[in-house]
Motif scaffolding. Structure first.
Motif, mmCIF file in Angstrom:
data_model
loop_
_atom_site.group_PDB
_atom_site.id
_atom_site.type_symbol
_atom_site.label_atom_id
_atom_site.label_comp_id
_atom_site.label_asym_id
_atom_site.label_seq_id
_atom_site.Cartn_x
_atom_site.Cartn_y
_atom_site.Cartn_z
ATOM 1 N N ILE A 167 0.243 -0.976 -0.059
ATOM 2 C CA ILE A 167 0.224 -0.103 0.167
ATOM 3 C C ILE A 167 1.255 1.055 -0.252
ATOM 4 C CG2 ILE A 167 -2.226 1.194 1.229
ATOM 5 C CD1 ILE A 167 -3.236 -1.987 -0.104
ATOM 6 N N ILE A 168 2.107 0.920 0.553
ATOM 7 C CA ILE A 168 2.482 2.078 0.885
ATOM 8 C C ILE A 168 3.807 3.011 0.351
ATOM 9 C CG2 ILE A 168 2.289 2.000 3.279
ATOM 10 C CD1 ILE A 168 5.748 2.371 3.194
ATOM 11 N N GLY A 169 3.847 1.764 -0.938
ATOM 12 C CA GLY A 169 5.112 2.058 -2.316
ATOM 13 C C GLY A 169 4.221 2.645 -2.994
ATOM 14 N N PRO A 170 3.436 2.092 -3.811
ATOM 15 C CA PRO A 170 2.245 3.554 -4.509
ATOM 16 C C PRO A 170 2.063 4.706 -4.193
ATOM 17 C CG PRO A 170 1.846 1.012 -4.428
ATOM 18 C CD PRO A 170 2.231 0.755 -3.683
ATOM 19 N N GLU A 171 1.218 4.100 -2.702
ATOM 20 C CA GLU A 171 1.346 5.830 -1.457
ATOM 21 C C GLU A 171 2.380 6.900 -1.823
ATOM 22 O OE1 GLU A 171 -1.327 5.215 1.850
ATOM 23 O OE2 GLU A 171 0.262 5.678 2.590
ATOM 24 N N LEU A 172 3.876 6.244 -1.914
ATOM 25 C CA LEU A 172 4.911 7.357 -1.262
ATOM 26 C C LEU A 172 5.634 8.478 -3.245
ATOM 27 C CD1 LEU A 172 6.167 5.441 1.737
ATOM 28 C CD2 LEU A 172 5.624 8.345 1.694
ATOM 29 N N GLY A 173 4.467 7.094 -3.784
ATOM 30 C CA GLY A 173 5.268 7.407 -5.276
ATOM 31 C C GLY A 173 6.329 6.586 -5.182
ATOM 32 N N LEU A 174 6.879 5.614 -5.214
ATOM 33 C CA LEU A 174 8.296 4.519 -4.949
ATOM 34 C C LEU A 174 8.076 3.595 -6.271
ATOM 35 C CD1 LEU A 174 9.087 3.574 -1.214
ATOM 36 C CD2 LEU A 174 10.136 5.259 -2.271
ATOM 37 N N THR A 175 6.930 3.298 -6.157
ATOM 38 C CA THR A 175 6.760 2.743 -7.421
ATOM 39 C C THR A 175 5.948 3.929 -8.550
ATOM 40 O OG1 THR A 175 5.723 1.155 -6.079
ATOM 41 C CG2 THR A 175 4.197 0.887 -7.881
ATOM 42 N N GLN A 176 6.981 2.998 -9.321
ATOM 43 C CA GLN A 176 6.424 4.020 -11.257
ATOM 44 C C GLN A 176 6.656 2.932 -12.291
ATOM 45 O OE1 GLN A 176 9.984 6.952 -10.648
ATOM 46 N NE2 GLN A 176 9.233 7.821 -8.349
ATOM 47 N N PRO A 177 5.840 3.614 -13.082
ATOM 48 C CA PRO A 177 5.988 2.637 -14.442
ATOM 49 C C PRO A 177 7.355 2.592 -14.702
ATOM 50 C CG PRO A 177 4.555 4.929 -14.394
ATOM 51 C CD PRO A 177 4.991 4.652 -13.130
ATOM 52 N N GLY A 178 7.189 0.825 -15.405
ATOM 53 C CA GLY A 178 8.643 1.059 -16.491
ATOM 54 C C GLY A 178 9.848 0.585 -15.627
#
Lengths: 475, 228
Positions: A111-122
């Protein structure tokens, strides 16, 4: 140039080294770790005298065993306490950012990876947790790894990998009101089976997938592993970019535009070939409820508990018999007549703000049925919790008789005090209905947040499509 | 890692499909700090009655399968959670090889990191091995990674396949982190030319970062603090 799938493009962009007859060495952009599967990796590193190569690309959080209430009190679970301390020590020693259980950004790792923007396309993202497939919702190659591989990534920021096969799952048309991402993915698993995706990376496409919010897309990709696929992906689009803009770990302004321009190039090319293509009709998808002991043992809410004799394969028949015995279910029982003891709304599958909003809409102004022993809402992160409270969702849940908790994996895996007691039956928004998953002897039925909320009110499963607040509102 | 070349041992049959890693090692044992001692936790909920009394109905508790080192089972073995505790428990219990028609990806991979050989045989051969194991008490098999065969002492013999690189690593017991570290130059070079560019790694909003300087000390019920 030969048209490539998104998976192939991301793969190609991350090859550090290739040699015939060997796995390729793949660079890892983000390494997420948690208290449960990392201690032995750090111990291995220490024993070999190795260092963490890129602590700046490694992020740690406590989620699996954290209590979801009374965090300021001394810990009851001494073994868990030792694991929390080990993570604190390991992160400190190696300079890794840690969101411990007192951080306002703490939450379930996926949940927190995407929420913090750690998760990015590519990107390539790994974590010692099979639900790492969640991050694929952003057009990211993300997969779960074992502890030896956690150690490998800590030491080298790379992983030797064999290329997977590709599978395209296209969900055509639009879903009806009351049908959510959870119902879509459970239908997919019901169709291809829990080993249907083994050896594959799944790409989800089609109008029904495109229509999903990022939250819904994460729910779909999250359960790719329940179909046997290590990774699931969805091409990034305007929905993705809008979700990402302004998040803490993303570039801003002109730099963000540069990123978006790159992200726009990673979707699969027209004419890209997949090893397997599966198509579903969105209009056919009904609310899903699992009846057995794996996520593939699933049916429509309007259906019945199947008769094991109806399975042609003797191995499947035996598995169904055993599942029904464990679940305490009689063949032919209508799903809507199954009574529920506990309700769990949470987990990396369904604990984001949208999930809580949908569940709250169903329970608003109602009361949890007297037969329900416990109804739990566990937000996926402390940020989700704070946002939900700002919207007054906590009040809606509490007034209806739900408990409102702090963020963590909680009753999805039952490593903290939130356990499903033996013999009891849950309606759960989590991802696994394996024997004993939520607690030894516990009987889990997987459903969407709205279906779980409605089951809490009714005391048994109901067809959410019949409820006026759903017929008018959703999608 | 302990190398695997050739192993002869007693076969234990676990006649279930889709055995998930939650069954192989239940969650309450995932709070350990080391890799050792997981043999006791293997198939815990199936293997024990309350009070950790052996469940006489569970096949591994039958006297004839005591000391088994080859696990014969059904398709999609090891599905679900990525927990490497599953192969740690199998190995610590004494299993050196598994035979099944198929495995879940993460589990399959984890086996090779721990010196366990997961052999894939077609359903028909697995069926035959179940028959033989049940018929003959003390049924033993030899799993040979060098010549890629499974055989018994009565002439039954079948070939199997393993990726050549995985085979080599297992035969030699290689530390694959050591293998990757040989390519330090290529890794550094990759980091310089990464197509996504360093910009994507930049921590733009550092205000969300927790303070790094302190380690939280966790108080335990009943007093005391861990040494942080």
């Amino acid at each position: 140039m030969t048209p490539r799938t998104m998976y192939e493009k991301i793969w190609d962009a991350h090859v550090v080294r290739e040699s015939p007859g060997e796995p390729s060495l793949i660079y890892i952009d983000r390494h997420l770790i948690h208290e449960g599967t990392s201690p032995q990796a750090f111990a291995g590193l220490r024993a070999a005298g190795r260092k963490v190569r890129r602590p700046d690309l490694t992020f740690a959080v406590m989620d699996h065993s954290v209590p979801t209430k009374d965090r300021h009190l001394p810990l009851v679970d001494q073994v868990a306490a030792a694991q929390f301390e080990a993570l604190e020590r390991n992160c400190r020693e190696h300079g890794i950012t840690l969101f411990n259980m007192f951080s306002r950004n703490q939450g379930i790792v996926h949940i927190i990876g995407p929420e913090l923007g750690l998760t990015q396309p590519g990107q390539t993202i790994v974590c010692g947790d099979s639900h790492t497939s969640t991050h694929g919702a952003f057009g990211t190659l993300a997969f779960g790894i074992g502890t030896s591989e956690v150690e490998h990534v800590l030491a080298t920021q790379c992983l030797p990998q064999f290329k997977s096969k590709t599978m395209l799952v296209r969900v055509n048309g639009r879903c009806r009101p009351g049908i959510t991402a959870k119902d879509i993915i459970l239908s997919i698993i019901g169709r291809i089976g829990i080993a249907g995706g083994t050896g594959h990376v799944i790409e989800y496409a089609g109008e029904a997938i495109r229509a999903l919010s990022m939250e819904g897309r994460m729910t779909v990709c999250n359960m790719s592993i329940e179909a046997g696929a290590r990774a699931g992906m969805i091409a990034p689009d305007e929905t993705t970019f809008a979700y990402l803009e302004g998040r803490p770990f993303l570039p801003r302004g002109k730099d963000f535009q540069v990123a978006v321009d790159y992200w726009k190039t990673i979707a699969s090319d027209a004419g890209a070939q997949y090893d397997r293509v599966v198509e579903l009709v969105a209009d056919d998808i009904a609310p899903q409820v699992t009846w057995g002991t794996n996520p593939g043992m699933v049916t429509d809410v309007t259906g019945k508990v199947p008769d094991p004799a109806s399975f042609a394969d003797p191995v499947d028949r035996k598995a169904a018999e055993r599942a029904l015995e464990y679940m305490g279910l009689v063949p032919g029982t209508p799903i809507q007549e199954i009574p529920i003891d506990r309700v769990f709304i949470g987990s990396c599958t369904n604990s984001r703000l949208e999930d809580l909003r949908l569940a709250a809409r169903v329970v608003a102004g109602k009361r949890v049925a007297p037969s329900i022993k416990q109804a739990l809402v566990v937000p996926g992160s402390m940020v989700v919790k704070a946002q939900a409270e700002k919207e007054g969702l906590d009040k809606i849940f509490r007034e209806a008789g739900f408990e409102w908790r702090d963020a963590g994996c909680s009753m999805c895996i039952g490593m903290n005090a939130d356990v499903l007691p033996s013999g009891e039956r849950s309606a759960s928004t989590s991802n696994r209905n394996f024997e004993g998953r939520q607690g030894k002897g516990g009987r889990t039925h997987l459903v969407s947040p709205m279906m779980a909320a409605a089951a809490a009110i009714a005391g048994h499963f109901v067809d959410i499509r019949d409820w006026p607040e759903v017929r008018t509102a959703v999608q | 890692m302990q190398p695997f070349t050739k192993h002869t041992g007693l076969v234990a049959p676990l006649d279930r499909v889709n055995v998930d890693t939650d069954q192989i090692v239940p969650k309450q044992f995932l709070k350990a700090l080391t890799r050792e001692g997981f043999g006791r936790t293997l198939f815990y909920d199936w293997r024990y009655l309350p009070g950790e009394k052996p469940n006489p109905d569970f096949v591994l508790n039958w006297p004839r399968y005591r000391g088994a080192s080859i696990l014969l089972t059904r398709s999609n073995f090891g599905c679900g959670s990525s927990r490497e505790h599953a192969p740690w428990a199998l190995l610590d219990y004494g299993f050196r090889a598994i035979i099944a028609p198929s495995y879940a990806d993460i589990f399959y991979n984890n086996c090779f990191k721990n010196g366990i050989l997961p052999v894939v045989l077609p359903d028909a051969h697995v069926d035959e091995l179940f028959r033989r194991t049940q018929q003959r008490e003390g049924y033993r098999l030899t799993v040979d990674l060098e010549d890629l065969t499974v055989s018994d002492d009565s002439g039954w013999r079948q070939p199997f396949q393993v990726d050549a690189f995985r085979r080599e690593c297992l035969l030699k017991g290689w530390d694959d982190i050591g293998l990757t570290l040989r390519f330090e130059e290529q890794i550094a070079e990759y980091e310089r030319r990464h197509p996504v560019s360093a910009r994507m790694y930049e921590k733009v909003d550092a205000t969300v970062l927790p303070p790094q300087e302190s380690i939280h000390r966790y108080k335990r019920l009943g007093g005391g603090e861990g040494e942080a």
